[in-house]
Motif scaffolding. Structure first.
Motif, PDB file in Angstrom:
ATOM      1  N   ASP A 122       0.849  -1.198   0.000  1.00 33.22           N
ATOM      2  CA  ASP A 122       0.000   0.000   0.000  1.00 33.22           C
ATOM      3  C   ASP A 122       0.884   1.247   0.000  1.00 33.22           C
ATOM      4  N   MET A 123       2.028   1.127   0.687  1.00 30.47           N
ATOM      5  CA  MET A 123       2.863   2.322   0.851  1.00 30.47           C
ATOM      6  C   MET A 123       4.352   1.961   0.903  1.00 30.47           C
ATOM      7  N   CYS A 124       5.161   2.811   0.282  1.00 26.29           N
ATOM      8  CA  CYS A 124       6.612   2.729   0.475  1.00 26.29           C
ATOM      9  C   CYS A 124       6.994   3.793   1.489  1.00 26.29           C
ATOM     10  N   LEU A 125       7.775   3.384   2.493  1.00 25.33           N
ATOM     11  CA  LEU A 125       8.199   4.303   3.548  1.00 25.33           C
ATOM     12  C   LEU A 125       9.702   4.581   3.410  1.00 25.33           C
ATOM     13  N   PHE A 126      10.058   5.866   3.445  1.00 23.84           N
ATOM     14  CA  PHE A 126      11.471   6.270   3.439  1.00 23.84           C
ATOM     15  C   PHE A 126      11.721   7.102   4.691  1.00 23.84           C
ATOM     16  N   ALA A 127      12.193   6.469   5.758  1.00 26.06           N
ATOM     17  CA  ALA A 127      12.511   7.211   6.980  1.00 26.06           C
ATOM     18  C   ALA A 127      14.003   7.529   6.946  1.00 26.06           C
ATOM     19  N   GLU A 128      14.315   8.732   6.553  1.00 29.89           N
ATOM     20  CA  GLU A 128      15.692   9.225   6.424  1.00 29.89           C
ATOM     21  C   GLU A 128      16.538   8.343   5.515  1.00 29.89           C
ATOM     22  N   SER A 129      15.916   7.768   4.504  1.00 31.03           N
ATOM     23  CA  SER A 129      16.661   6.905   3.583  1.00 31.03           C
ATOM     24  C   SER A 129      16.551   7.381   2.139  1.00 31.03           C
ATOM     25  N   PHE A 130      15.644   8.320   1.880  1.00 32.29           N
ATOM     26  CA  PHE A 130      15.402   8.741   0.496  1.00 32.29           C
ATOM     27  C   PHE A 130      16.647   9.385  -0.118  1.00 32.29           C
ATOM     28  N   HIS A 131      17.382  10.157   0.689  1.00 28.64           N
ATOM     29  CA  HIS A 131      18.514  10.917   0.143  1.00 28.64           C
ATOM     30  C   HIS A 131      19.678  10.019  -0.289  1.00 28.64           C
ATOM     31  N   TYR A 132      19.662   8.751   0.124  1.00 29.08           N
ATOM     32  CA  TYR A 132      20.728   7.819  -0.281  1.00 29.08           C
ATOM     33  C   TYR A 132      20.524   7.319  -1.716  1.00 29.08           C
ATOM     34  N   ILE A 133      19.315   7.476  -2.228  1.00 31.74           N
ATOM     35  CA  ILE A 133      18.949   6.787  -3.470  1.00 31.74           C
ATOM     36  C   ILE A 133      18.829   7.792  -4.611  1.00 31.74           C
ATOM     37  N   GLU A 134      19.283   7.402  -5.767  1.00 28.14           N
ATOM     38  CA  GLU A 134      19.193   8.265  -6.939  1.00 28.14           C
ATOM     39  C   GLU A 134      17.721   8.634  -7.151  1.00 28.14           C
ATOM     40  N   LEU A 135      17.482   9.940  -7.323  1.00 28.75           N
ATOM     41  CA  LEU A 135      16.118  10.482  -7.253  1.00 28.75           C
ATOM     42  C   LEU A 135      15.109   9.783  -8.169  1.00 28.75           C
ATOM     43  N   ARG A 136      15.435   9.708  -9.457  1.00 33.11           N
ATOM     44  CA  ARG A 136      14.453   9.143 -10.390  1.00 33.11           C
ATOM     45  C   ARG A 136      14.241   7.651 -10.128  1.00 33.11           C
ATOM     46  N   SER A 137      15.321   6.921  -9.855  1.00 39.13           N
ATOM     47  CA  SER A 137      15.188   5.481  -9.548  1.00 39.13           C
ATOM     48  C   SER A 137      14.285   5.282  -8.339  1.00 39.13           C
ATOM     49  N   ALA A 138      14.494   6.110  -7.313  1.00 33.49           N
ATOM     50  CA  ALA A 138      13.694   5.973  -6.091  1.00 33.49           C
ATOM     51  C   ALA A 138      12.215   6.152  -6.415  1.00 33.49           C
ATOM     52  N   LEU A 139      11.912   7.175  -7.219  1.00 34.37           N
ATOM     53  CA  LEU A 139      10.498   7.447  -7.512  1.00 34.37           C
ATOM     54  C   LEU A 139       9.917   6.414  -8.483  1.00 34.37           C
ATOM     55  N   GLU A 140      10.711   5.963  -9.434  1.00 33.14           N
ATOM     56  CA  GLU A 140      10.211   4.940 -10.378  1.00 33.14           C
ATOM     57  C   GLU A 140       9.939   3.622  -9.653  1.00 33.14           C
ATOM     58  N   GLN A 141      10.873   3.239  -8.771  1.00 33.70           N
ATOM     59  CA  GLN A 141      10.682   2.007  -7.993  1.00 33.70           C
ATOM     60  C   GLN A 141       9.473   2.152  -7.060  1.00 33.70           C
ATOM     61  N   ALA A 142       9.341   3.326  -6.465  1.00 31.09           N
ATOM     62  CA  ALA A 142       8.196   3.560  -5.564  1.00 31.09           C
ATOM     63  C   ALA A 142       6.887   3.474  -6.356  1.00 31.09           C
ATOM     64  N   ALA A 143       6.894   3.995  -7.576  1.00 33.21           N
ATOM     65  CA  ALA A 143       5.679   3.941  -8.405  1.00 33.21           C
ATOM     66  C   ALA A 143       5.340   2.485  -8.752  1.00 33.21           C
ATOM     67  N   ARG A 144       6.370   1.655  -8.884  1.00 31.19           N
ATOM     68  CA  ARG A 144       6.160   0.234  -9.210  1.00 31.19           C
ATOM     69  C   ARG A 144       5.604  -0.530  -8.002  1.00 31.19           C
ATOM     70  N   TYR A 145       6.153  -0.264  -6.817  1.00 31.26           N
ATOM     71  CA  TYR A 145       5.829  -1.120  -5.663  1.00 31.26           C
ATOM     72  C   TYR A 145       4.738  -0.581  -4.738  1.00 31.26           C
ATOM     73  N   ALA A 146       4.474   0.722  -4.802  1.00 35.64           N
ATOM     74  CA  ALA A 146       3.435   1.279  -3.922  1.00 35.64           C
ATOM     75  C   ALA A 146       2.130   1.387  -4.708  1.00 35.64           C
ATOM     76  N   ASP A 147       1.091   0.722  -4.203  1.00 34.27           N
ATOM     77  CA  ASP A 147      -0.213   0.820  -4.873  1.00 34.27           C
ATOM     78  C   ASP A 147      -0.903   2.140  -4.543  1.00 34.27           C
ATOM     79  N   LYS A 148      -0.601   2.702  -3.362  1.00 32.96           N
ATOM     80  CA  LYS A 148      -1.355   3.898  -2.933  1.00 32.96           C
ATOM     81  C   LYS A 148      -0.495   5.112  -2.584  1.00 32.96           C
TER      82      LYS A 148
END
Ligand SMILES: C[S@@+](CC[C@H](N)C(=O)[O-])C[C@H]1O[C@@H](n2cnc3c(N)ncnc32)[C@H](O)[C@@H]1O
Length: 269
Positions: A122-148
């Protein structure tokens, strides 16, 4: 191993053994600076950070992918509140700590960029971890795995740094631009929480400047003055670490000049 990974693992050990909870994020101080700049106050404020973050999880969320799950402390506390969890973190050392807390949870040892699964959340959670990940990859992966939803509680740079050579640790403006360009999410809420995170650095600066620095400087002086192999070993092996520890810290001033800490909820469009 990079210094950053070593630092995280050392912090994890400290957080587990001293506080017991194992949180690796900063503290959250809704009542402002505590009376005493103590590490105990910081440990308590890390729990407040968690509680504040959880209060922003929408009601229709059950299944959560905890991206950058650290020692599994957030996941454990989320499970206690009835959520179903899966965890992901590239550090095997941190994942060992997480598996001890969460014997029935799937804990993946890889970066989010490399995550591949049929599972959906339902949700992808990034608790102080988002800044470690390449921006577009993070959002593309989140779009793939988070339904809501996607919930991000993390910091962004105030100014873009050309010299970084990758797209991690980006600006908030670049984040919003990429979200808009991709079209997978709408921004439900986006709050600047920098001021309420800041006492974290006031405490850490105090601990370093008033406690660790004088201790290390005294130790360096004593060792330099002593005879035998000890001064040699110290200079060769420990001097870099000691020099770093002896440097004064003023992150409570530099952090808000360079970064903004935000709590952002995105909803799938
Ligand atoms: C500051 S810690 C926060 C840990 C935990 N979320 C917490 O709040 O206590 C950052 C976490 O992100 C993880 N991380 C680093 N690079 C990552 C990546 N590319 N993909 C997923 N997680 C990553 C680190 O290993 C660590 O577990």
């Amino acid at each position: 191993m990079h210094l950053k990974e070593f630092k995280l693992e050392a912090e994890a050990l400290f957080s587990e053994t001293v506080y017991g909870h194992g949180f690796l994020h900063y503290g959250y101080f809704p009542d402002g600076q505590p009376e005493e700049p103590s590490l105990i106050a910081l440990g308590e404020a890390q729990q407040v950070y968690f509680d504040h973050m959880v209060s922003h999880i929408p009601e229709d969320v059950t299944r959560i992918l905890d991206v950058g799950s650290g020692t599994g402390a957030n996941a454990k506390a989320l499970m206690a509140r009835g959520y179903q969890l899966e965890c992901l973190c590239p550090s095997e050392q941190l994942n060992r700590m997480a598996r001890r807390k969460l014997p029935d949870v799937n804990v993946h040892t890889l970066s989010f960029e490399d995550f591949s699964s049929d599972a959906r959340f339902d949700m992808c959670l990034f608790a102080e971890s988002f800044h470690y990940i390449e921006l577009r990859s993070a959002l593309e992966q989140a779009a793939r795995y988070a339904d809501k939803y996607v919930l991000i509680f993390d910091y962004f740079r105030r100014r873009h740094r050309e010299d970084r050579g990758d797209d991690t640790r980006g600006t908030h403006a670049a984040f919003l631009e990429t979200v808009k360009e991709m079209g997978d999410f709408e921004v439900v809420s986006d709050v600047d929480e920098t001021g309420l995170i800041l006492p974290t650095f006031w405490i850490l600066d105090h601990v370093k400047n008033a406690r660790v620095r004088p201790f290390v400087e005294r130790l360096r002086g004593d060792l330099k003055a002593s005879s035998g192999i000890r001064p040699f070993v110290f200079e060769k092996v420990l001097s870099r670490v000691a020099k770093r520890a002896a440097k004064p810290s003023n992150r409570h001033e530099t952090f808000p000049q360079r970064h903004e800490y935000r709590l952002i909820l995105l909803k799938k469009t």
